[in-house]
Design a protein around this motif. Structure first.
Motif, mmCIF file in Angstrom:
data_model
loop_
_atom_site.group_PDB
_atom_site.id
_atom_site.type_symbol
_atom_site.label_atom_id
_atom_site.label_comp_id
_atom_site.label_asym_id
_atom_site.label_seq_id
_atom_site.Cartn_x
_atom_site.Cartn_y
_atom_site.Cartn_z
ATOM 1 N N LEU A 51 0.818 -1.212 0.000
ATOM 2 C CA LEU A 51 0.000 0.000 0.000
ATOM 3 C C LEU A 51 0.851 1.261 0.000
ATOM 4 O O LEU A 51 0.471 2.270 -0.595
ATOM 5 N N GLU A 52 2.006 1.203 0.636
ATOM 6 C CA GLU A 52 2.912 2.342 0.637
ATOM 7 C C GLU A 52 3.377 2.666 -0.784
ATOM 8 O O GLU A 52 3.493 3.825 -1.167
ATOM 9 N N HIS A 53 3.648 1.630 -1.583
ATOM 10 C CA HIS A 53 4.144 1.818 -2.946
ATOM 11 C C HIS A 53 3.039 1.957 -3.986
ATOM 12 O O HIS A 53 3.195 2.685 -4.963
ATOM 13 N N PHE A 54 1.936 1.245 -3.802
ATOM 14 C CA PHE A 54 0.907 1.179 -4.845
ATOM 15 C C PHE A 54 -0.478 1.574 -4.349
ATOM 16 O O PHE A 54 -1.473 1.304 -5.008
ATOM 17 N N GLY A 55 -0.548 2.221 -3.195
ATOM 18 C CA GLY A 55 -1.837 2.556 -2.605
ATOM 19 C C GLY A 55 -2.720 3.435 -3.459
ATOM 20 O O GLY A 55 -3.938 3.343 -3.401
ATOM 21 N N ASP A 56 -2.129 4.315 -4.280
ATOM 22 C CA ASP A 56 -2.935 5.191 -5.123
ATOM 23 C C ASP A 56 -3.116 4.648 -6.531
ATOM 24 O O ASP A 56 -3.682 5.298 -7.382
ATOM 25 N N HIS A 57 -2.663 3.428 -6.760
ATOM 26 C CA HIS A 57 -2.835 2.763 -8.056
ATOM 27 C C HIS A 57 -4.096 1.909 -7.999
ATOM 28 O O HIS A 57 -4.579 1.566 -6.916
ATOM 29 N N PRO A 58 -4.641 1.531 -9.140
ATOM 30 C CA PRO A 58 -5.851 0.693 -9.142
ATOM 31 C C PRO A 58 -5.698 -0.610 -8.355
ATOM 32 O O PRO A 58 -6.626 -1.023 -7.661
ATOM 33 N N GLN A 59 -4.513 -1.230 -8.409
ATOM 34 C CA GLN A 59 -4.338 -2.480 -7.661
ATOM 35 C C GLN A 59 -4.327 -2.233 -6.156
ATOM 36 O O GLN A 59 -4.750 -3.086 -5.373
ATOM 37 N N GLY A 60 -3.874 -1.070 -5.726
ATOM 38 C CA GLY A 60 -3.933 -0.712 -4.306
ATOM 39 C C GLY A 60 -5.367 -0.502 -3.852
ATOM 40 O O GLY A 60 -5.760 -0.925 -2.762
ATOM 41 N N GLN A 61 -6.155 0.143 -4.704
ATOM 42 C CA GLN A 61 -7.568 0.346 -4.384
ATOM 43 C C GLN A 61 -8.312 -0.986 -4.364
ATOM 44 O O GLN A 61 -9.159 -1.219 -3.499
ATOM 45 N N ALA A 62 -7.977 -1.873 -5.292
ATOM 46 C CA ALA A 62 -8.602 -3.195 -5.316
ATOM 47 C C ALA A 62 -8.219 -3.996 -4.070
ATOM 48 O O ALA A 62 -9.042 -4.729 -3.516
ATOM 49 N N LEU A 63 -6.980 -3.833 -3.595
ATOM 50 C CA LEU A 63 -6.559 -4.513 -2.370
ATOM 51 C C LEU A 63 -7.361 -4.014 -1.181
ATOM 52 O O LEU A 63 -7.821 -4.802 -0.357
ATOM 53 N N ARG A 64 -7.539 -2.706 -1.073
ATOM 54 C CA ARG A 64 -8.329 -2.164 0.030
ATOM 55 C C ARG A 64 -9.740 -2.744 0.020
ATOM 56 O O ARG A 64 -10.290 -3.086 1.066
ATOM 57 N N GLU A 65 -10.308 -2.847 -1.162
ATOM 58 C CA GLU A 65 -11.652 -3.420 -1.283
ATOM 59 C C GLU A 65 -11.654 -4.888 -0.852
ATOM 60 O O GLU A 65 -12.545 -5.325 -0.121
ATOM 61 N N ALA A 66 -10.646 -5.638 -1.264
ATOM 62 C CA ALA A 66 -10.558 -7.054 -0.887
ATOM 63 C C ALA A 66 -10.395 -7.196 0.625
ATOM 64 O O ALA A 66 -11.002 -8.074 1.242
ATOM 65 N N LEU A 67 -9.591 -6.334 1.222
ATOM 66 C CA LEU A 67 -9.405 -6.375 2.674
ATOM 67 C C LEU A 67 -10.698 -5.996 3.397
ATOM 68 O O LEU A 67 -11.059 -6.601 4.404
#
Length: 103
Positions: A51-67
């Motif tokens: 999240l520190e590296h990719f939090g503002d990328h689509p995959q970071g947003q998708a991770l937040r949703e999955a979590l």
């Protein structure tokens, strides 16, 4: 023993991201599998680093949703890391669905 990883994002070029949970260690890990043209390299990240590296990328947003879907968002994002402000996501082919996250 780790559970089978769950895919939470995929890009049009074939990259895929998975969330793996190891119940014994009570730990989640993000797995990135590069597309075949890039060699199919597999990289593992602790959630906070991802999240520190990719939090503002689509995959970071998708991770937040999955979590969030897994009910573990509060447990997985350490308090010493400032969350990235999320924006309206209108459409990304690799995200699971369109979402609006309020500030």
């Amino acid at each position: 023993m780790p559970e089978a990883p769950n895919e939470f994002a995929a890009s049009p070029n074939g990259d895929k991201w998975y969330l793996e949970h190891n119940e014994t260690a009570n730990q989640h890990t993000v797995i990135h599998r590069a597309n075949d043209a890039s060699g199919g390299t597999v990289t593992r990240w602790p959630i906070s680093s991802f999240l520190e590296h990719f939090g503002d990328h689509p995959q970071g947003q998708a991770l937040r949703e999955a979590l969030h879907d897994a009910g573990s968002a509060e447990q997985e994002v350490p308090s010493e890391h400032t969350p990235v402000v999320q924006k309206l996501v209108t459409s990304f082919p690799w995200s699971r669905k369109t979402q609006h996250v309020e500030d």
